[in-house]
Write a protein that holds these residues in place. Structure first.
Motif, PDB file in Angstrom:
ATOM      1  N   GLN A   1      17.783  24.260 -23.673  1.00  0.00           N
ATOM      2  CA  GLN A   1      16.327  24.073 -23.817  1.00  0.00           C
ATOM      3  C   GLN A   1      15.590  25.379 -23.520  1.00  0.00           C
ATOM      4  OE1 GLN A   1      15.173  21.427 -25.052  1.00  0.00           O
ATOM      5  NE2 GLN A   1      16.797  19.922 -24.732  1.00  0.00           N
ATOM      6  N   THR A   2      15.984  26.040 -22.454  1.00  0.00           N
ATOM      7  CA  THR A   2      15.265  27.244 -22.031  1.00  0.00           C
ATOM      8  C   THR A   2      15.419  28.361 -23.061  1.00  0.00           C
ATOM      9  OG1 THR A   2      15.832  26.606 -19.779  1.00  0.00           O
ATOM     10  CG2 THR A   2      14.980  28.835 -20.061  1.00  0.00           C
TER      11      THR A   2
ATOM     12  N   SER B   1      16.366  28.075 -26.318  1.00  0.00           N
ATOM     13  CA  SER B   1      15.761  27.748 -27.621  1.00  0.00           C
ATOM     14  C   SER B   1      14.259  27.947 -27.556  1.00  0.00           C
ATOM     15  CB  SER B   1      15.993  26.306 -28.068  1.00  0.00           C
ATOM     16  OG  SER B   1      17.192  25.814 -27.673  1.00  0.00           O
ATOM     17  N   SER B   2      13.642  27.533 -26.435  1.00  0.00           N
ATOM     18  CA  SER B   2      12.174  27.704 -26.339  1.00  0.00           C
ATOM     19  C   SER B   2      11.794  29.172 -26.395  1.00  0.00           C
ATOM     20  CB  SER B   2      11.625  27.132 -25.040  1.00  0.00           C
ATOM     21  OG  SER B   2      12.083  25.855 -24.849  1.00  0.00           O
TER      22      SER B   2
ATOM     23  N   GLU C   1      16.673  31.510 -16.912  1.00  0.00           N
ATOM     24  CA  GLU C   1      15.220  31.683 -17.064  1.00  0.00           C
ATOM     25  C   GLU C   1      14.868  33.172 -17.172  1.00  0.00           C
ATOM     26  OE1 GLU C   1      13.918  29.226 -13.798  1.00  0.00           O
ATOM     27  OE2 GLU C   1      14.610  27.447 -14.900  1.00  0.00           O
TER      28      GLU C   1
END
Ligand SMILES: Cc1ncc(COP(=O)(O)O)c(C=O)c1O
Length: 428
Positions: free
Chosen positions: A315-316, A318-319, A420
């Protein structure tokens, strides 16, 4: 000239080994060590080993067998070979004879032996695990890299395999299929395996099914290629990953009767090289392969932690604009940053190697460039291993706490922070 000067042998290196430099893996490791020596905190997302401890009952079995000192049969301890076939019956519903199991000091060694003994081209997808191709190169085998697509998880596609085989249908070939995959986390579905099996059967390709991460399949739905192509498939597995025992060095191959000749030829070579696998480790491995009340819980908690981490990473990243396939098992993800190429180029980052070096320098996050896995040098791809955390503590906590995002932020914070940082740095 006086001849009493000591003279060392001339440099005569096997041509296949000559020029095989240190890999980019080593370069990143050395760079990480230099930075660590300067007091920098390094997030180790490069090396892929299990973060979890070897289960207690398996460690106890090793302690009980420290006195085992005799050489064992070259194919392996009979009780272990029996435990392996029982395990394959329980997990895959397939029947094999213990005579057709070969135990070795890690599957890596057995993979080298199979490439040495079987005469055929090596066929692997790009990307693939780091050692398949160098082993073929050492032995002098031709390597064929299969084209892959992100839409199918960068895995082997039946049409691409068919296209290769059709050109020269009788050529002997060895396909290595790795599921769950290192480096992508791809787990082939039953439908994909059936389609691949029909091409393999048509061209009588030898298949090595590298299932070393089978026990880490996040939903416990691992399926072996051997279910659909039993007569031409060797199952490769061991205790390095799902049992946390990489340094113990034990793996095994399971052959069908139709490939008994290959098992015998490999064991002949094994008898002239490593002789047999360490005796205490083989006795302990029986405990790892047999049913034990602690094992389902250990595996279930390991999988939930890895799955939650992999999902957070997916998720991180791809965002932040990376392209990647969600991981279905194992320790890895393989993001590509081609969408960010212009932005990265303005920071003088043009390929995977400079991407990894600068990421490490700027953020302390160590990952490996895609070219270690057979991707083109200029591609902005990387592999990350989500294993820099204290697996023993995380496993204990997972027994009483829900394994969700809050859990991984608390117990695997080095990985979540690293991901992150990486996402922010790449998009920056
Ligand atoms: C995909 C894959 N196959 C095989 C191996 C070799 O494992 P071992 O030699 O420990 O059995 C590894 C280890 O990193 C791996 O990642």
């Amino acid at each position: 000239m006086p001849s009493n000067q000591p003279r060392s042998p001339e440099v005569f290196l096997n041509l296949n080994v000559r020029g095989m430099g240190a890999s980019a893996t080593l370069a990143i490791n050395e760079h990480s060590q230099r930075l660590a020596a300067q007091g920098r905190d390094i997030y180790r997302l490069g090396l892929g080993q299990s973060p979890f401890p070897v289960p207690g009952h398996v460690r106890d079995a090793l302690a009980r067998n420290a006195h085992q000192k005799d050489y064992l049969a070259v194919k392996g301890l009979p009780a272990l070979r029996q435990a392996v076939v029982d395990w394959v019956r329980r997990t895959e519903g397939l029947d094999y004879s213990p005579d057709n199991v070969l135990v070795g000091p890690g599957t890596k060694e057995l993979m080298f032996l199979v490439q040495l003994v079987y005469y055929g081209d090596l066929v692997i997808p790009s990307p693939s695990w780091v050692s398949y191709a160098p082993q073929a190169r050492i032995i002098g085998r031709h390597i064929h890299w299969l084209r892959t697509h992100l839409s199918s998880g960068l895995g082997v596609e039946p049409a691409v395999l068919e296209e290769l085989c059709r050109k020269d249908p009788d050529r002997p070939r060895l396909l290595i299929l790795n599921s769950p995959s290192n480096p992508t986390g791809l787990c082939y579905s039953e439908t994909q395996l059936r389609a691949l099996a029909s091409v393999l059967r048509k061209y009588r390709v030898l298949a090595l099914s590298d299932e070393i991460y089978s026990g880490t399949h996040y939903t416990d739905n691992h399926v072996s290629l051997a279910r659909f192509y039993p007569e031409g498939t060797i199952i490769s597995n061991g205790i390095s990953k799902w049992c946390g025992a990489g340094g113990w060095r034990l793996g095994f191959f399971v052959f069908p009767d139709s490939l008994g000749w290959l098992a015998d030829a490999m064991s002949t070579v094994a008898s002239e090289t490593f002789t047999a696998t360490s005796a205490p480790i083989q006795y302990a491995a029986v405990a790892a392969m047999e049913e034990h009340p602690d094992m389902p819980g250990y595996l279930d908690r390991s999988r939930r932690i890895l799955a939650t981490l992999a999902n957070h990473a997916y998720q991180t990243l791809s965002s932040a604009g990376a392209e990647l396939h969600p991981s279905g098992g194992g320790f890895y993800l393989f993001p590509r940053f081609e969408n960010l190429r212009d932005r990265l180029a303005s920071r003088r980052i043009f390929n995977g190697e400079t991407f990894c070096e600068r990421l490490l320098e700027d953020t302390g996050v160590a990952v490996l460039p895609g070219n270690c896995f057979g991707r083109p040098d200029n591609e902005l791809s990387t592999r990350l291993a989500i294993v820099d955390f204290d697996g023993e503590k995380a496993l204990a906590a997972a027994a009483t706490e829900d394994v969700d995002t809050a859990f991984i932020r608390k117990h695997c914070s080095r990985v979540t922070t690293a991901i992150e940082r990486m996402a922010e740095w790449a998009a920056g």
